[in-house]
Design a protein around this motif. Structure first.
Motif, PDB file in Angstrom:
ATOM      1  N   ALA A 221       0.831  -1.215   0.000  1.00 27.68           N
ATOM      2  CA  ALA A 221       0.000   0.000   0.000  1.00 27.68           C
ATOM      3  C   ALA A 221       0.858   1.256   0.000  1.00 27.68           C
ATOM      4  O   ALA A 221       1.073   1.868  -1.041  1.00 27.68           O
ATOM      5  CB  ALA A 221      -0.954  -0.006   1.201  1.00 27.68           C
ATOM      6  N   LEU A 222       1.385   1.637   1.177  1.00 30.17           N
ATOM      7  CA  LEU A 222       2.077   2.923   1.294  1.00 30.17           C
ATOM      8  C   LEU A 222       3.488   2.844   0.709  1.00 30.17           C
ATOM      9  O   LEU A 222       4.307   2.038   1.146  1.00 30.17           O
ATOM     10  CB  LEU A 222       2.161   3.346   2.763  1.00 30.17           C
ATOM     11  CG  LEU A 222       2.809   4.713   3.012  1.00 30.17           C
ATOM     12  CD1 LEU A 222       1.961   5.831   2.415  1.00 30.17           C
ATOM     13  CD2 LEU A 222       3.009   4.952   4.504  1.00 30.17           C
ATOM     14  N   GLY A 226      10.323   8.498  -3.261  1.00 30.72           N
ATOM     15  CA  GLY A 226      11.649   8.186  -3.783  1.00 30.72           C
ATOM     16  C   GLY A 226      12.256   6.958  -3.163  1.00 30.72           C
ATOM     17  O   GLY A 226      13.472   6.840  -3.043  1.00 30.72           O
ATOM     18  N   GLU A 227      11.411   6.010  -2.784  1.00 26.31           N
ATOM     19  CA  GLU A 227      11.905   4.870  -2.022  1.00 26.31           C
ATOM     20  C   GLU A 227      12.756   3.922  -2.871  1.00 26.31           C
ATOM     21  O   GLU A 227      12.655   3.885  -4.095  1.00 26.31           O
ATOM     22  CB  GLU A 227      10.751   4.099  -1.405  1.00 26.31           C
ATOM     23  CG  GLU A 227       9.956   3.259  -2.376  1.00 26.31           C
ATOM     24  CD  GLU A 227       8.982   2.328  -1.667  1.00 26.31           C
ATOM     25  OE1 GLU A 227       8.693   1.260  -2.205  1.00 26.31           O
ATOM     26  OE2 GLU A 227       8.511   2.688  -0.582  1.00 26.31           O
ATOM     27  N   VAL A 235       8.696   1.758   3.808  1.00 26.56           N
ATOM     28  CA  VAL A 235       7.830   1.760   5.004  1.00 26.56           C
ATOM     29  C   VAL A 235       6.597   0.903   4.759  1.00 26.56           C
ATOM     30  O   VAL A 235       5.682   0.873   5.580  1.00 26.56           O
ATOM     31  CB  VAL A 235       7.392   3.201   5.383  1.00 26.56           C
ATOM     32  CG1 VAL A 235       8.585   4.043   5.787  1.00 26.56           C
ATOM     33  CG2 VAL A 235       6.632   3.864   4.239  1.00 26.56           C
ATOM     34  N   GLU A 236       6.589   0.202   3.634  1.00 25.86           N
ATOM     35  CA  GLU A 236       5.408  -0.554   3.232  1.00 25.86           C
ATOM     36  C   GLU A 236       4.989  -1.585   4.272  1.00 25.86           C
ATOM     37  O   GLU A 236       3.810  -1.694   4.630  1.00 25.86           O
ATOM     38  CB  GLU A 236       5.686  -1.239   1.899  1.00 25.86           C
ATOM     39  CG  GLU A 236       4.466  -1.794   1.216  1.00 25.86           C
ATOM     40  CD  GLU A 236       4.794  -2.193  -0.211  1.00 25.86           C
ATOM     41  OE1 GLU A 236       4.153  -1.643  -1.127  1.00 25.86           O
ATOM     42  OE2 GLU A 236       5.681  -3.042  -0.408  1.00 25.86           O
ATOM     43  N   VAL A 321      -3.005  15.175   4.627  1.00 30.38           N
ATOM     44  CA  VAL A 321      -1.642  15.409   5.105  1.00 30.38           C
ATOM     45  C   VAL A 321      -0.632  15.254   3.979  1.00 30.38           C
ATOM     46  O   VAL A 321       0.290  16.061   3.834  1.00 30.38           O
ATOM     47  CB  VAL A 321      -1.305  14.417   6.244  1.00 30.38           C
ATOM     48  CG1 VAL A 321       0.144  14.585   6.696  1.00 30.38           C
ATOM     49  CG2 VAL A 321      -2.270  14.605   7.405  1.00 30.38           C
ATOM     50  N   ASP A 322      -0.819  14.218   3.162  1.00 32.05           N
ATOM     51  CA  ASP A 322       0.120  13.942   2.075  1.00 32.05           C
ATOM     52  C   ASP A 322      -0.598  13.100   1.023  1.00 32.05           C
ATOM     53  O   ASP A 322      -1.306  12.142   1.373  1.00 32.05           O
ATOM     54  CB  ASP A 322       1.342  13.182   2.617  1.00 32.05           C
ATOM     55  CG  ASP A 322       2.493  13.153   1.626  1.00 32.05           C
ATOM     56  OD1 ASP A 322       2.336  12.506   0.563  1.00 32.05           O
ATOM     57  OD2 ASP A 322       3.550  13.753   1.906  1.00 32.05           O
ATOM     58  N   PRO A 323      -0.423  13.431  -0.245  1.00 31.64           N
ATOM     59  CA  PRO A 323      -1.105  12.654  -1.303  1.00 31.64           C
ATOM     60  C   PRO A 323      -0.683  11.194  -1.336  1.00 31.64           C
ATOM     61  O   PRO A 323      -1.398  10.352  -1.891  1.00 31.64           O
ATOM     62  CB  PRO A 323      -0.714  13.382  -2.593  1.00 31.64           C
ATOM     63  CG  PRO A 323       0.465  14.236  -2.238  1.00 31.64           C
ATOM     64  CD  PRO A 323       0.292  14.589  -0.798  1.00 31.64           C
ATOM     65  N   MET A 324       0.460  10.857  -0.739  1.00 32.41           N
ATOM     66  CA  MET A 324       0.886   9.461  -0.688  1.00 32.41           C
ATOM     67  C   MET A 324      -0.131   8.597   0.035  1.00 32.41           C
ATOM     68  O   MET A 324      -0.324   7.426  -0.288  1.00 32.41           O
ATOM     69  CB  MET A 324       2.245   9.339   0.023  1.00 32.41           C
ATOM     70  CG  MET A 324       3.428   9.546  -0.889  1.00 32.41           C
ATOM     71  SD  MET A 324       4.960   9.107  -0.072  1.00 32.41           S
ATOM     72  CE  MET A 324       5.056  10.373   1.174  1.00 32.41           C
TER      73      MET A 324
END
Length: 345
Positions: A221-222, A226-227, A235-236, A321-324
């Motif tokens: 998901a997350l 730039g991972e 952080v997935e 908070v963040d589009p991610m």
């Protein structure tokens, strides 16, 4: 150590392959893995052919196989390729071990059977609603302590077993960069149930889960913008762990942590990874309070329901908070759809 009664036909072992030559890895695990069916997922970005020794019951999936099943809607690159193995498994229990881990040895020098311990964790109840100070009361030589309510001693189904590892501990990039020589060499012979409403990060390096109970809750998901591919750069699985824990609490299921250990070798550069992970480190300050306050509706009675409901709240609250986070919510819904499609195929 308690011995699990394992039906070999109930267990799939999933291995995400980021290196082409698995010969040493597979031979190290041969005494344990040779009994079971293996699902080996080749990182779609890996160009070389996999080298796998003979003597294993293994199905290998490469980029073309992944695209045939899921198209290009979800990325399975890096260690995220393990999620494809979770998706296509048909077994009750799934055990996942990364390709940079070898069997550990216990304090007596005996090889640790990680599969047997994981299955033992999953086959015995968890006790999330009252902490037992002798850790897991269902292990040989342990029991419930004085004052433990008899009404809670049956426990609940354990849906997730989180193993640990020796040598390279699960530190974040800032900590590892500051303490480059720090190693985890303490073998603690213990398993405990993570208490209800307590969050915990997940690492897919050494886990097992009851696929029938929470399979759809463990998915990609997350993703950071730039991972990279390695453990300090994603952080997935941390996000996945918090999702799963909230879902387990809601459904009345348990999560165990502790044994079994594996021995993990070093991979990646913490200083270089810090540039990619720092974004995730900062995001956790918003993510943790969100999950601490998250309540799922009583109408959500399955893992699939819970993921979809959770995705709605993620988009509504964290999407600002963040589009991610909005992208993560969409990926969660897409994952459940994909899970149902594959299950019905």
């Amino acid at each position: 150590m308690s011995q699990a009664v394992i039906d070999d036909n109930e267990v799939d072992i999933v291995i995400g392959a980021l290196r082409s030559d698995l010969t040493t890895f597979m031979n190290e695990w041969r005494p344990i893995f040779s009994r079971f069916h293996l699902i080996i997922i080749k990182d779609p970005d890996l160009k070389e052919e996999l080298k796998i020794p003979e003597g294993f019951s293994a199905d290998v999936y490469a980029k073309a196989d992944i695209e045939q099943v899921v198209g290009s809607s979800i990325r399975f690159t890096g260690y995220s390729c393990r999620y494809f193995g979770f998706l296509i498994s048909r077994k009750k229990f799934v055990v996942c071990i990364d390709d940079d881990c070898v069997p550990a040895k216990d304090n007596a020098g005996y090889l640790v059977d990680a599969v047997a311990q994981h299955v033992s964790n999953l086959q015995t109840p968890a006790t999330p609603f009252f902490f037992n100070t002798l850790y897991d009361p269902f292990r040989k030589g342990a029991d419930f302590v004085r004052g433990y309510p008899f009404s809670l001693r049956e426990g609940v189904v354990c849906a997730l077993s989180c193993g640990l590892w020796l040598n390279m501990a699960d530190l974040d990039a800032p900590t590892q960069a500051l303490k480059p020589s720090q190693r985890n060499l303490r073998y603690v012979d213990a398993v405990l149930t993570v208490p209800a409403r307590a969050l915990a990060p997940l690492s897919g390096i050494n886990i097992a889960f009851n696929r029938q109970a929470i399979g759809p809750a463990i998915g990609p998901a997350l993703r950071l913008s730039g991972e990279g591919k390695l453990r300090w750069e994603t952080v997935e699985d941390i996000w996945c762990g918090m999702c799963v824990k909230v879902i387990c609490d809601h459904l009345g299921l348990g999560v165990k942590s502790g044994l079994p250990y594996v021995w993990r070798t070093e991979r990646g550069n913490a200083v270089e990874s810090l540039k990619k992970e720092w974004e995730g480190v900062k995001l956790m300050e918003d993510v943790v309070p969100f999950f601490q306050s998250l309540k799922l509706p009583q109408s959500a009675t399955t893992a699939e329901d819970c993921v979809v409901e959770m995705a709605k709240t993620v988009k509504e609250q964290l999407g600002k908070v963040d589009p991610m986070f909005s992208q993560a919510a969409e990926a969660m819904v897409e994952w459940v759809k994909l899970w149902k499609t594959v299950a019905s195929a």
